[in-house]
Design a protein around this motif. Structure first.
Motif, PDB file in Angstrom:
ATOM      1  N   ARG A 180      -7.555 -28.926  72.616  1.00 19.00           N
ATOM      2  CA  ARG A 180      -8.849 -28.443  72.121  1.00 19.00           C
ATOM      3  C   ARG A 180      -8.736 -26.978  71.733  1.00 19.00           C
ATOM      4  O   ARG A 180      -7.760 -26.300  72.080  1.00 19.00           O
ATOM      5  N   VAL A 181      -9.742 -26.532  71.031  1.00 24.41           N
ATOM      6  CA  VAL A 181      -9.758 -25.141  70.566  1.00 24.41           C
ATOM      7  C   VAL A 181     -10.153 -24.245  71.742  1.00 24.41           C
ATOM      8  O   VAL A 181     -11.173 -24.473  72.393  1.00 24.41           O
ATOM      9  N   VAL A 182      -9.312 -23.232  72.000  1.00 29.23           N
ATOM     10  CA  VAL A 182      -9.558 -22.334  73.135  1.00 29.23           C
ATOM     11  C   VAL A 182      -9.668 -20.894  72.628  1.00 29.23           C
ATOM     12  O   VAL A 182      -8.878 -20.465  71.784  1.00 29.23           O
TER      13      VAL A 182
ATOM     14  N   ALA B 284     -13.756 -22.588  75.641  1.00 32.84           N
ATOM     15  CA  ALA B 284     -13.058 -23.689  74.962  1.00 32.84           C
ATOM     16  C   ALA B 284     -14.126 -24.539  74.294  1.00 32.84           C
ATOM     17  O   ALA B 284     -15.229 -24.694  74.828  1.00 32.84           O
ATOM     18  N   VAL B 285     -13.819 -25.073  73.123  1.00 34.45           N
ATOM     19  CA  VAL B 285     -14.794 -25.899  72.408  1.00 34.45           C
ATOM     20  C   VAL B 285     -14.749 -27.310  73.013  1.00 34.45           C
ATOM     21  O   VAL B 285     -13.796 -28.052  72.817  1.00 34.45           O
ATOM     22  N   THR B 286     -15.791 -27.644  73.751  1.00 37.06           N
ATOM     23  CA  THR B 286     -15.858 -28.973  74.377  1.00 37.06           C
ATOM     24  C   THR B 286     -16.966 -29.824  73.750  1.00 37.06           C
ATOM     25  O   THR B 286     -17.226 -30.933  74.199  1.00 37.06           O
TER      26      THR B 286
ATOM     27  N   ARG C  98     -18.790 -19.402  61.231  1.00 35.04           N
ATOM     28  CA  ARG C  98     -19.127 -19.656  59.816  1.00 35.04           C
ATOM     29  C   ARG C  98     -18.185 -20.675  59.189  1.00 35.04           C
ATOM     30  O   ARG C  98     -18.554 -21.377  58.249  1.00 35.04           O
ATOM     31  N   ALA C  99     -16.954 -20.792  59.731  1.00 29.40           N
ATOM     32  CA  ALA C  99     -15.984 -21.755  59.178  1.00 29.40           C
ATOM     33  C   ALA C  99     -16.277 -23.183  59.634  1.00 29.40           C
ATOM     34  O   ALA C  99     -15.761 -24.140  59.057  1.00 29.40           O
ATOM     35  N   CYS C 100     -17.095 -23.314  60.669  1.00 29.24           N
ATOM     36  CA  CYS C 100     -17.293 -24.640  61.277  1.00 29.24           C
ATOM     37  C   CYS C 100     -18.399 -25.434  60.576  1.00 29.24           C
ATOM     38  O   CYS C 100     -19.577 -25.077  60.659  1.00 29.24           O
ATOM     39  N   ALA C 101     -18.013 -26.530  59.944  1.00 28.54           N
ATOM     40  CA  ALA C 101     -18.982 -27.377  59.244  1.00 28.54           C
ATOM     41  C   ALA C 101     -19.923 -28.082  60.215  1.00 28.54           C
ATOM     42  O   ALA C 101     -21.031 -28.465  59.841  1.00 28.54           O
ATOM     43  N   MET C 102     -19.480 -28.248  61.463  1.00 24.21           N
ATOM     44  CA  MET C 102     -20.304 -28.971  62.432  1.00 24.21           C
ATOM     45  C   MET C 102     -21.169 -28.023  63.255  1.00 24.21           C
ATOM     46  O   MET C 102     -21.844 -28.439  64.188  1.00 24.21           O
ATOM     47  N   ASN C 103     -21.127 -26.729  62.914  1.00 28.15           N
ATOM     48  CA  ASN C 103     -21.942 -25.704  63.579  1.00 28.15           C
ATOM     49  C   ASN C 103     -21.710 -25.640  65.092  1.00 28.15           C
ATOM     50  O   ASN C 103     -22.660 -25.449  65.862  1.00 28.15           O
ATOM     51  N   CYS C 104     -20.452 -25.797  65.501  1.00 34.42           N
ATOM     52  CA  CYS C 104     -20.141 -25.615  66.923  1.00 34.42           C
ATOM     53  C   CYS C 104     -20.181 -24.117  67.242  1.00 34.42           C
ATOM     54  O   CYS C 104     -19.885 -23.284  66.383  1.00 34.42           O
ATOM     55  N   SER C 105     -20.526 -23.790  68.471  1.00 38.35           N
ATOM     56  CA  SER C 105     -20.545 -22.379  68.891  1.00 38.35           C
ATOM     57  C   SER C 105     -19.151 -22.005  69.365  1.00 38.35           C
ATOM     58  O   SER C 105     -18.822 -22.152  70.541  1.00 38.35           O
ATOM     59  N   VAL C 106     -18.340 -21.545  68.447  1.00 33.00           N
ATOM     60  CA  VAL C 106     -16.944 -21.229  68.790  1.00 33.00           C
ATOM     61  C   VAL C 106     -16.826 -19.825  69.368  1.00 33.00           C
ATOM     62  O   VAL C 106     -16.158 -19.603  70.377  1.00 33.00           O
ATOM     63  N   SER C 107     -17.509 -18.871  68.745  1.00 33.18           N
ATOM     64  CA  SER C 107     -17.314 -17.455  69.101  1.00 33.18           C
ATOM     65  C   SER C 107     -17.861 -17.095  70.480  1.00 33.18           C
ATOM     66  O   SER C 107     -17.592 -16.013  70.985  1.00 33.18           O
TER      67      SER C 107
ATOM     68  N   GLU D 217     -19.330 -32.641  69.045  1.00 33.29           N
ATOM     69  CA  GLU D 217     -19.537 -32.531  67.599  1.00 33.29           C
ATOM     70  C   GLU D 217     -18.289 -31.989  66.893  1.00 33.29           C
ATOM     71  O   GLU D 217     -18.168 -32.108  65.675  1.00 33.29           O
ATOM     72  N   CYS D 218     -17.373 -31.381  67.638  1.00 35.10           N
ATOM     73  CA  CYS D 218     -16.166 -30.816  67.029  1.00 35.10           C
ATOM     74  C   CYS D 218     -15.326 -31.949  66.430  1.00 35.10           C
ATOM     75  O   CYS D 218     -15.024 -32.935  67.099  1.00 35.10           O
ATOM     76  N   ILE D 219     -14.952 -31.799  65.171  1.00 37.34           N
ATOM     77  CA  ILE D 219     -14.182 -32.845  64.495  1.00 37.34           C
ATOM     78  C   ILE D 219     -12.694 -32.469  64.367  1.00 37.34           C
ATOM     79  O   ILE D 219     -11.970 -33.056  63.574  1.00 37.34           O
ATOM     80  N   ALA D 220     -12.276 -31.485  65.152  1.00 41.95           N
ATOM     81  CA  ALA D 220     -10.845 -31.106  65.202  1.00 41.95           C
ATOM     82  C   ALA D 220     -10.280 -30.822  63.817  1.00 41.95           C
ATOM     83  O   ALA D 220      -9.132 -31.173  63.535  1.00 41.95           O
ATOM     84  N   CYS D 221     -11.087 -30.172  62.991  1.00 42.27           N
ATOM     85  CA  CYS D 221     -10.605 -29.865  61.635  1.00 42.27           C
ATOM     86  C   CYS D 221      -9.633 -28.696  61.640  1.00 42.27           C
ATOM     87  O   CYS D 221      -8.834 -28.539  60.721  1.00 42.27           O
ATOM     88  N   GLY D 222      -9.706 -27.825  62.662  1.00 49.61           N
ATOM     89  CA  GLY D 222      -8.793 -26.686  62.765  1.00 49.61           C
ATOM     90  C   GLY D 222      -9.167 -25.508  61.877  1.00 49.61           C
ATOM     91  O   GLY D 222      -8.462 -24.489  61.863  1.00 49.61           O
ATOM     92  N   LEU D 223     -10.276 -25.610  61.141  1.00 48.69           N
ATOM     93  CA  LEU D 223     -10.627 -24.559  60.185  1.00 48.69           C
ATOM     94  C   LEU D 223     -10.996 -23.250  60.874  1.00 48.69           C
ATOM     95  O   LEU D 223     -10.737 -22.162  60.349  1.00 48.69           O
ATOM     96  N   CYS D 224     -11.598 -23.336  62.055  1.00 55.41           N
ATOM     97  CA  CYS D 224     -11.964 -22.107  62.774  1.00 55.41           C
ATOM     98  C   CYS D 224     -10.706 -21.347  63.193  1.00 55.41           C
ATOM     99  O   CYS D 224     -10.634 -20.129  63.063  1.00 55.41           O
ATOM    100  N   VAL D 225      -9.709 -22.076  63.664  1.00 56.72           N
ATOM    101  CA  VAL D 225      -8.465 -21.446  64.119  1.00 56.72           C
ATOM    102  C   VAL D 225      -7.747 -20.796  62.932  1.00 56.72           C
ATOM    103  O   VAL D 225      -7.257 -19.664  63.022  1.00 56.72           O
TER     104      VAL D 225
HETATM  105  S1  SF4 Z   1     -12.021 -27.423  64.963  1.00 57.04           S
HETATM  106 FE1  SF4 Z   1     -13.434 -27.601  63.210  1.00 57.04          FE
HETATM  107  S2  SF4 Z   1     -15.211 -28.691  64.033  1.00 57.04           S
HETATM  108 FE2  SF4 Z   1     -14.035 -27.961  65.788  1.00 57.04          FE
HETATM  109  S3  SF4 Z   1     -14.973 -26.017  66.315  1.00 57.04           S
HETATM  110 FE3  SF4 Z   1     -13.269 -25.551  64.925  1.00 57.04          FE
HETATM  111  S4  SF4 Z   1     -14.194 -25.535  62.878  1.00 57.04           S
HETATM  112 FE4  SF4 Z   1     -15.651 -26.513  64.255  1.00 57.04          FE
END
Ligand code: SF4
Ligand code: SF4
Ligand code: SF4
Length: 417
Positions: free
Chosen positions: A216-218, A245-247, A232-241, A250-258
């Motif tokens: 998962r994204v940490v 860890a993103v639990t 802003r990169a997250c299409a699913m509007n997860c609270s990353v910042s 709704e996270c679709i593991a797109c990796g765009l935030c990373v």
């Molecule tokens: S991996 Fe994708 S969906 Fe998950 S938090 Fe990052 S940008 Fe959002």
């Protein structure tokens, strides 16, 4: 310490790899749908047969009777199994790295960005409850389908509609699905991945399983510079910042935030084990492809998964035990609904035992036309597939439903008629 150039290069490789896979899957699944409708002689399976949610819908019937709901192919179970195993590793990576319906929505979102239109974010009092709708749909659709034994969702399925864009069925039996597809695309122009967020039952199922995901994204709060780029990169509007860890399911593991994070070491993909090493986003792309293609490759090699329809005789033999168990009348005769437009008169003769010469005489066709698809012959002969079904039922006995009833059923498909 990884240099800025290396990070930029990794990010480019990831984006190119991800879009390469997404567009290849979209192109392949689009081609499958078009060929199924427009080139019956190729006998390709329809898009309905390659949707993992079809596996969910048919699961109970398979357990109970050993048969699948008509139109569900083994491929649906293979993709379901692949997406679930994938979810145990990377969460909803099927959504973020593979699903063509998600890709179409993401393309629409990119189009909006290119036009300089701001994305809409619903207020949380509306957004959060609305996201529960997909879980309700998962429950209702699954229970109804298991109870009734037919694809309850099909008339409302935007993916089925997409696969029938060139078919008359789009505006007849799939009218609701077409409307939902159109609404999803218009919605995604304003709200990123609108269908994924609010209405997709497959996404809901994967979201539940993703609670067990290993990677998962940490976020490392010490390295984070609080720029908010990840949000802003997250299409699913997860609270990353603001997460450790993103639990969020709704996270679709797109990796765009990373890939977008500018601070070295602030945002990484890691396993749950303490001291786990970071995994590059491109590894999620490769892992997704490897797992899904692994399932597809092995089952294709064993002959269980097919991209083309088997001969009528084989389908009759496959259907026999289930028919006999479910319906005494079906066991007493030939189930003529198995005769499809992509089949040939030679197959009908072979499976029914009706001599080829008799069929040629009855339908006025030449011996050389015995290997033409029935659907193709209807354009220059005075009969259609339904007439062949009716003749077989009358000639050797068996089940027969008039064309109107077949077209009105959940299992109808113009590619098969
Ligand atoms: S991996 Fe994708 S969906 Fe998950 S938090 Fe990052 S940008 Fe959002
Ligand atoms: S939520 Fe549904 S439509 Fe969206 S990417 Fe996942 S499976 Fe596809
Ligand atoms: S993009 Fe990176 S640095 Fe910026 S808020 Fe997110 S985790 Fe922190």
């Amino acid at each position: 310490m990884v240099t800025k150039e290396v990070r930029a290069k990794r990010s480019s490789v990831f984006r190119i790899g991800r879009w390469g896979v997404l567009l290849a899957v979209l192109a392949f699944s689009t081609a499958i749908g078009v060929l199924h409708q427009k080139v019956p002689s190729l006998r390709t399976v329809g898009g309905d047969g390659l949707c993992p949610f079809g596996g969910v819908e048919s699961f109970w019937k398979l357990v109970n009777s050993g048969s699948m709901i008509q139109k569900i192919e083994v491929g649906s179970f293979v993709l379901l199994a692949g997406s679930l195993v994938l979810a145990l590793f990377f969460g909803r990576a099927f959504c973020g790295q593979f699903c063509p319906l998600g890709t179409i929505q993401e393309i629409v979102g990119r189009l909006r960005d290119a036009l300089g239109v701001r994305r809409v974010e619903l207020p949380s009092w509306l957004d959060r409850p609305a996201r529960l709708l997909k879980y309700a749909l998962l429950l209702v659709l699954t229970l109804l389908t298991w109870q009734l034994g037919v694809l309850v969702v099909r008339p409302y399925d935007p993916w089925a509609a997409y696969n029938h864009l060139l078919s008359d069925e789009l505006l007849t039996t799939l009218g609701f699905g077409a409307a939902i597809l159109a609404a999803s695309l218009v919605g995604s122009f304003f709200v990123d991945r609108a269908f994924c967020k609010y209405a997709c039952p497959m996404g809901a199922l994967l979201g539940i399983v993703s609670k067990l995901q290993w990677f998962r994204v940490v976020r490392d709060a010490d390295a984070c510079v609080d720029c908010g780029v990840c949000d802003r990169a997250c299409a699913m509007n997860c609270s990353v910042s603001t997460s450790g860890a993103v639990t969020d399911s709704e996270c679709i593991a797109c990796g765009l935030c990373v890939a977008a994070c500018p601070a070295p070491g602030a945002l990484e993909i890691k396993g749950r084990a303490v001291g786990s090493r970071a995994v590059q986003p491109v590894a999620v792309v490769v892992g997704t492809l490897a797992i899904v293609l692994g399932f597809v490759g092995v089952t294709t090699a064993t002959g269980d998964m097919r991209f083309t329809k088997p001969p009528l005789m084989e389908q009759v033999l496959d259907a026999q035990p289930a028919s006999a168990a479910e319906s005494p009348s079906a066991s007493g005769g030939f189930d003529t609904s198995l005769i499809k437009g992509y089949m040939t008169m030679a197959e009908v003769s072979d499976a029914t035992g009706i001599p080829a010469e008799e069929l040629q005489h009855e339908f006025g066709i030449a011996p050389s036309e015995m290997s033409r698809p029935l659907k193709e012959m209807s354009s220059d002969h005075d009969f259609d597939t339904d007439a062949v079904r009716a003749y077989v039922a009358e000639r050797i006995g068996g089940t027969y439903a008039p064309k109107e009833e077949v077209q009105g059923s959940e299992d109808a498909c113009s590619g098969d008629q």
